[in-house]
Design a protein around this motif. Structure first.
Motif, PDB file in Angstrom:
ATOM      1  N   SER A   1     -83.121 -11.773 -63.732  1.00  0.00           N
ATOM      2  CA  SER A   1     -82.194 -12.778 -63.242  1.00  0.00           C
ATOM      3  C   SER A   1     -80.776 -12.237 -63.359  1.00  0.00           C
ATOM      4  O   SER A   1     -80.512 -11.289 -64.092  1.00  0.00           O
ATOM      5  N   MET A   2     -79.879 -12.839 -62.599  1.00  0.00           N
ATOM      6  CA  MET A   2     -78.502 -12.378 -62.594  1.00  0.00           C
ATOM      7  C   MET A   2     -77.617 -13.561 -62.254  1.00  0.00           C
ATOM      8  O   MET A   2     -78.018 -14.421 -61.469  1.00  0.00           O
ATOM      9  N   ASN A   3     -76.449 -13.661 -62.869  1.00  0.00           N
ATOM     10  CA  ASN A   3     -75.482 -14.637 -62.408  1.00  0.00           C
ATOM     11  C   ASN A   3     -74.089 -14.084 -62.548  1.00  0.00           C
ATOM     12  O   ASN A   3     -73.824 -13.196 -63.354  1.00  0.00           O
ATOM     13  N   GLU A   4     -73.219 -14.572 -61.704  1.00  0.00           N
ATOM     14  CA  GLU A   4     -71.845 -14.081 -61.683  1.00  0.00           C
ATOM     15  C   GLU A   4     -70.975 -15.120 -60.988  1.00  0.00           C
ATOM     16  O   GLU A   4     -71.394 -15.740 -60.017  1.00  0.00           O
ATOM     17  N   ASP A   5     -69.759 -15.303 -61.497  1.00  0.00           N
ATOM     18  CA  ASP A   5     -68.816 -16.243 -60.888  1.00  0.00           C
ATOM     19  C   ASP A   5     -67.675 -15.493 -60.222  1.00  0.00           C
ATOM     20  O   ASP A   5     -67.200 -14.498 -60.763  1.00  0.00           O
ATOM     21  N   ILE A   6     -67.252 -15.992 -59.082  1.00  0.00           N
ATOM     22  CA  ILE A   6     -66.063 -15.411 -58.446  1.00  0.00           C
ATOM     23  C   ILE A   6     -65.054 -16.533 -58.224  1.00  0.00           C
ATOM     24  O   ILE A   6     -65.412 -17.616 -57.755  1.00  0.00           O
ATOM     25  N   ASP A   7     -63.793 -16.252 -58.542  1.00  0.00           N
ATOM     26  CA  ASP A   7     -62.732 -17.241 -58.297  1.00  0.00           C
ATOM     27  C   ASP A   7     -62.521 -17.406 -56.803  1.00  0.00           C
ATOM     28  O   ASP A   7     -62.508 -16.415 -56.062  1.00  0.00           O
TER      29      ASP A   7
ATOM     30  N   GLU B   1     -73.978  -7.081 -53.601  1.00  0.00           N
ATOM     31  CA  GLU B   1     -74.717  -5.825 -53.766  1.00  0.00           C
ATOM     32  C   GLU B   1     -75.485  -5.809 -55.087  1.00  0.00           C
ATOM     33  O   GLU B   1     -76.628  -5.362 -55.150  1.00  0.00           O
ATOM     34  N   ARG B   2     -74.860  -6.300 -56.132  1.00  0.00           N
ATOM     35  CA  ARG B   2     -75.530  -6.349 -57.434  1.00  0.00           C
ATOM     36  C   ARG B   2     -76.713  -7.314 -57.392  1.00  0.00           C
ATOM     37  O   ARG B   2     -77.813  -6.988 -57.834  1.00  0.00           O
ATOM     38  N   ALA B   3     -76.469  -8.498 -56.841  1.00  0.00           N
ATOM     39  CA  ALA B   3     -77.526  -9.511 -56.814  1.00  0.00           C
ATOM     40  C   ALA B   3     -78.714  -9.042 -55.974  1.00  0.00           C
ATOM     41  O   ALA B   3     -79.870  -9.284 -56.317  1.00  0.00           O
TER      42      ALA B   3
END
Lengths: 367, 367
Positions: free
Chosen positions: A301-307, A268-270
């Protein structure tokens, strides 16, 4: 005709059949609600020729008869009546008096002789299912239908029955939604394709009670949903549905387990950085222990990591964020499994016992 | 610039100032939210040149500075962030990083050097009122303003202060709404006309708490509402407001007392038979002990009687149902008094102590 009923019962009945009143029609009589009390009970019908709804309203029939009343006006009047006993009385010229406490409305009615009644449906072939299960299964598949006129079959939902199993399928050329249910009884093998539009209206009327049942009767051209005091009749979509099983493979090169809520919020954020018109894919890079979301657009731009937990190869893949969000919204599991083959092949979100399976085509991208 | 604050505090601040961001503007910088931390706290501002809103967001300023961020994008990002601590960091070229848990957004910011700051308003003249009272009085009068460009004064609401009394007035040429309030303190005589649009936005921000206060400061051209951590600044409408007192007479030939809810429901029902385009009046016949509503239109007819207490002459009068419904919605009394003169003169709904007075012009009709 003269009937007496309670305002709230009347309003429930009117609201139920109202869903089959066409907004536009070449047959003006279909913009009416047809009230028929000749059988000694108050039956209301609306019919837009694709979908027909009939419901019985609790109340007393004082004089038997029939009348067709403009659906919009009649429903607005009923809605605004005091919460009390309502008397509806039509004379020989179908002038109709609606009385409730001190309010008295006079409106013109019609004979309804030209009203298109619902066809009789044989009651031989049927299945039974809880209102809750039907409402849920509609919600969980219907978003994968397509409104496009190019392929009529895509606008419908397939119900496939075999013994005590039901499989419900919808697809739109870029994705497939499949749900499986276990029925209480066993039935003969059967396949029907129900228009998505009809299911949409039915799911609005179903109150979703686990204890209440729907009986679904079907013939070659029609399906009838009977529940509570209501029946909903729809045409079936004719034709041979897609060979679903050929489209789905159990092979995969990568399997990940990921927290559903985290993935949903992250997408949703991306998606904020993608304009609807751009049709840009979201790209994720799946490596050991993490899914990295990366998006770069004209906006920012956007970045995010998920385990994650991962088996198999690393993979980078692009997809339409809306398609994945649609699936995540209807899956209840806290952790979901995603099966991927390569960046050009469909990926699948499914649970181990096969109660749901969602397939989505990826979007190719250039890095 | 670098700040750290809580997502929910940040979102509250953004939502507050967002109401002053213009949808369209010839000055693109005004579509930004301006963040200024040079004074050691986080101040956000938006300004559409008619209305300006400034609010302070709880949080820590790590590096002082300023940046202007696209209001739509920034607010959407903040809304979708996890409910956690947010870091916002802008570099010398105003590139802005928004970090929250594992999500990192990079968006382009602007210097905001060309942002139009709110003018300083003198703090000499003011009144104090509870947030609840201000919010209520706006709701109870604003519907009588007019958007029409023909008379700018009609788009505003008059606030008239004298000692510890405040009178709030709105009128649109066919009706007048007047509310009176008692203030806690006494003030010098003052009259200001505040644009209805500004009041509308203010009433959305006010949380309507009885315990919290608003201070209203005014100068010749501006008014400033200060409450909580927020200030809202609006231009005033210039000019001499209408001579209200000359328009209102206490003389009447008929006075009725009627149950508000019954009248409201009855008018709502009758209004169903009037198409908006027809502009037909509702007609009531007031005789001893009863008000008879009668409506006959192309759609149908309706009649209903309501018990009343009456003093004076019988009267038959026509009116715009919407105008009366607007009043009934904002009057809390169970029984209301209506004062009538004749079918061509305005009628008045008011209470005895003068805390509200609503005047409505009748519509002439032919029977």
């Amino acid at each position: 005709m003269k009937i007496i009923c309670n305002k709230s019962e009347l309003l429930d009945g009117v609201n139920t059949v109202l869903k089959a009143v066409p907004v536009r029609t070449t047959l003006p009589i279909l913009q009416c609600i047809f009230i028929d009390t000749t059988e000694g009970f108050i039956k209301m019908t609306a019919n837009d020729m694709e979908l027909g709804i009939e419901t019985v309203v609790e109340g007393d029939v004082i004089d038997k008869g029939k009348v067709a009343l403009d659906a919009k006006l009649f429903s607005e009047i009923v809605r605004k009546l005091p919460d009390s006993e309502v008397v509806i009385e039509s004379d020989d010229s179908f002038k109709t008096l609606i009385k409730c406490e001190k309010a008295r409305f006079n409106i013109a009615g019609r004979s309804g002789d030209d009203f298109v009644m619902l066809p009789e449906i044989g009651r031989d072939k049927y299945i039974r299912i809880s209102q809750y299960a039907l409402k849920e299964v509609i919600r969980q598949t219907i978003f994968s239908t397509s409104d496009s006129e190019s392929n009529h079959l895509m606008s419908g939902v397939l119900f496939e029955i075999e013994e005590d199993h039901m499989r419900v399928v919808a697809l739109d050329g870029q994705r497939i939604a499949i749900r499986r249910l276990t029925l209480k009884e066993s039935y003969d093998k059967e396949k029907i394709i129900v228009p998505g539009k009809a299911l949409n209206e039915i799911s609005k009327i179903l109150d979703g009670d686990m204890e209440k049942e729907v009986t679904i009767y079907f013939e070659s051209q029609h399906v009838l949903f009977a529940f509570d005091q209501t029946i909903v009749l729809s045409r079936l979509i004719e034709g041979e549905y897609f060979q679903i099983d050929r489209m789905i493979s159990n092979d995969y090169n990568t399997k990940i387990a990921i927290n559903k809520k985290e993935l949903q919020s992250c997408i949703e954020r991306a998606a904020l950085l993608i304009r609807e018109s751009e049709r840009k894919p979201l790209i994720v890079n799946i490596t050991d222990q993490s899914l990295a979301m990366m998006i770069q657009s004209a906006i920012g731009s956007m970045n995010e990591d998920i385990d994650i937990e991962k088996e198999g190869k690393d993979i980078m893949i692009g997809f339409n964020p809306r398609f994945v969000l649609d699936v995540l919204r209807v899956v209840d599991d806290e952790t979901i499994n995603i099966y991927l083959v390569n960046p050009r092949s469909p990926f699948i979100i499914r649970n181990d016992d096969g109660f749901y399976l969602y397939l989505i085509l990826p979007i190719s991208f250039n890095m």
